[in-house]
Write an enzyme that holds these catalytic residues in place. Structure first.
Site, short mmCIF file in Angstrom:
data_model
loop_
_atom_site.label_atom_id
_atom_site.label_comp_id
_atom_site.label_asym_id
_atom_site.label_seq_id
_atom_site.Cartn_x
_atom_site.Cartn_y
_atom_site.Cartn_z
CD GLU A 13 -13.13 -3.66 -5.76
OE1 GLU A 13 -11.98 -3.72 -5.30
OE2 GLU A 13 -13.88 -2.68 -5.59
CB SER A 182 -9.97 -4.43 -7.89
OG SER A 182 -9.94 -4.83 -6.54
CE1 TYR A 248 -6.42 -8.28 -5.80
CE2 TYR A 248 -7.41 -7.36 -7.79
CZ TYR A 248 -7.16 -7.29 -6.44
OH TYR A 248 -7.67 -6.25 -5.70
NE ARG A 287 -3.02 0.49 -1.38
CZ ARG A 287 -4.00 -0.27 -1.90
NH1 ARG A 287 -4.43 -1.35 -1.26
NH2 ARG A 287 -4.53 0.06 -3.07
CG ASP A 289 -3.13 3.34 -3.90
OD1 ASP A 289 -2.46 2.87 -2.96
OD2 ASP A 289 -4.13 2.77 -4.37
CD GLU A 302 -7.93 4.38 -6.02
OE1 GLU A 302 -8.78 4.83 -6.81
OE2 GLU A 302 -7.75 3.17 -5.84
CG ASN A 304 -8.39 0.52 -0.85
OD1 ASN A 304 -9.33 0.21 -0.13
ND2 ASN A 304 -7.97 -0.24 -1.85
N GLY A 308 -6.92 -4.48 0.47
CA GLY A 308 -6.83 -5.94 0.46
C GLY A 308 -6.18 -6.48 1.72
#
Length: 352
Positions: A13, A182, A248, A287, A289, A302, A304, A308
């Protein structure tokens, strides 16, 4: 404050990390901080600091504890090839994946006595391990899609493995590396015939493989800042899952902020996000999800721990919906790290 923005590294990443780091550095300068950008790939030439006045030996005037802290930070900077840069007040971690997110860099910075943004060693390591994270979700009563953990040494095309996946998970299913982000190395597997190649792809990234039940529904995410759940975001990707291209590539996803969900659902998902975040001992920001099924069930995918951090990333989008602009967001994250470091005695004397 003097902030060392650590980014890049050698994970899969890397490019995403560099984008985050540059955006963070720009926002920090806007917020009035001194930001030094550092790509931690040791093969690259690193920035150096101009000396505008003769060096002053301030260390001899500090107490023994302060002297030791200064020395530790200088040794850490030397390891990054940054001997000419003055010790920072805080390190902002703009990493994604690899040693930068799995507790490795966090342990290094703790030994150096440098306050850093985000979660500590334990939470970072657990957050990067999908299998262990899901075990914790299950333990605390938060639903997560059914899954199998497969050791990377297990033959990818064995009939035993194929039968296990079919019997326990079923098809379609998701095959992903256990410790990547990612959506790198992730495949949607429709039937037994696609399983072998998907496992071989995920296996390239090491750390084992997770084969997970495919849950149809909506992608929802909850960003957290200083133990507060921010407005929920719905992600609407063009593909079946929110994959690398959808994340992205401009125009490949739409984002609804705040998500158009019932008040009761919003309350429940924010509650579950905080429950998971705290169970993993996360700090600062992060974060969580989710997948929201047509039956109205929430499934946690998951956590994070270093999401980002470009202006258009999910956490900044959620913060903006809460009235927090990007420079203010990074400023708050840095100050949270500084306060945490101060409590541990990691504050440098003025002038160092």
């Amino acid at each position: 404050m003097r902030v060392l923005v650590l980014m890049g590294g050698d994970s899969a990443e890397r490019k995403v990390s560099l984008d985050s780091g540059r955006a963070v550095a720009k926002a920090l300068r806007t917020a009035g901080h001194e930001a030094v950008e550092v790509d931690t790939d040791f093969q690259l030439k690193q920035p150096s600091e101009e000396i505008t006045s003769p060096p002053v030996d301030r260390e001899s005037h500090q107490s023994g504890a302060s002297e030791a802290l200064v020395v530790r930070r200088k040794l850490a900077l030397k390891a990054f090839g940054l001997s000419s840069i003055s010790p920072p007040d805080v390190a902002f971690l703009a990493f994604h994946g690899g040693l930068g997110e799995n507790g490795g860099i966090q342990a290094f910075l703790e030994m150096a006595g440098i306050p850093y943004t985000g979660s500590g060693i334990l939470a970072s390591a657990i957050g990067m391990d999908k299998h262990i994270s899901k075990m914790i979700f299950q333990q605390i009563g938060v639903k997560t899609p059914r899954w199998l953990f497969i050791d990377r040494t297990e033959p990818s095309g064995s009939s035993h493995l194929v039968n296990r996946v079919g019997d326990i998970i079923g098809f379609p299913c998701i095959v992903k590396p256990n410790n990547q982000g990612s959506t790198i190395g992730v495949s949607v597997v429709e039937d037994q015939g696609e399983l072998k190649s998907a496992i071989e792809l995920a296996n390239k990234y090491g750390g084992g493989i997770v084969v997970e039940e495919y849950v149809p529904g909506r992608d929802l995410t909850v960003a957290i800042l200083d133990q507060e759940a921010l407005p929920v975001i719905e992600i609407c990707p063009k593909h079946r899952i929110y994959d690398y291209e959808c994340k992205y590539t401009g125009g490949m996803s739409e984002y609804v902020v705040p998500a158009k969900i019932r008040d009761s659902t919003e309350k429940e998902i924010r509650s579950q996000a905080l429950k998971v975040y705290r169970a993993l001992r996360c700090e600062g920001y992060g974060r969580v999800d989710f997948r929201f099924s047509p039956d109205g069930d929430l499934f946690c995918l998951e956590v994070n721990t270093l999401p980002g951090m470009t202006e258009t990333s999910l956490l900044p989008k959620a913060a903006k919906a809460a009235g927090i602009e990007f420079p203010e967001l990074v400023d708050r994250i840095v100050r949270l790290a500084y306060v945490k470091g101060s409590k541990r005695g990691w504050t440098l004397p003025k002038g160092c």
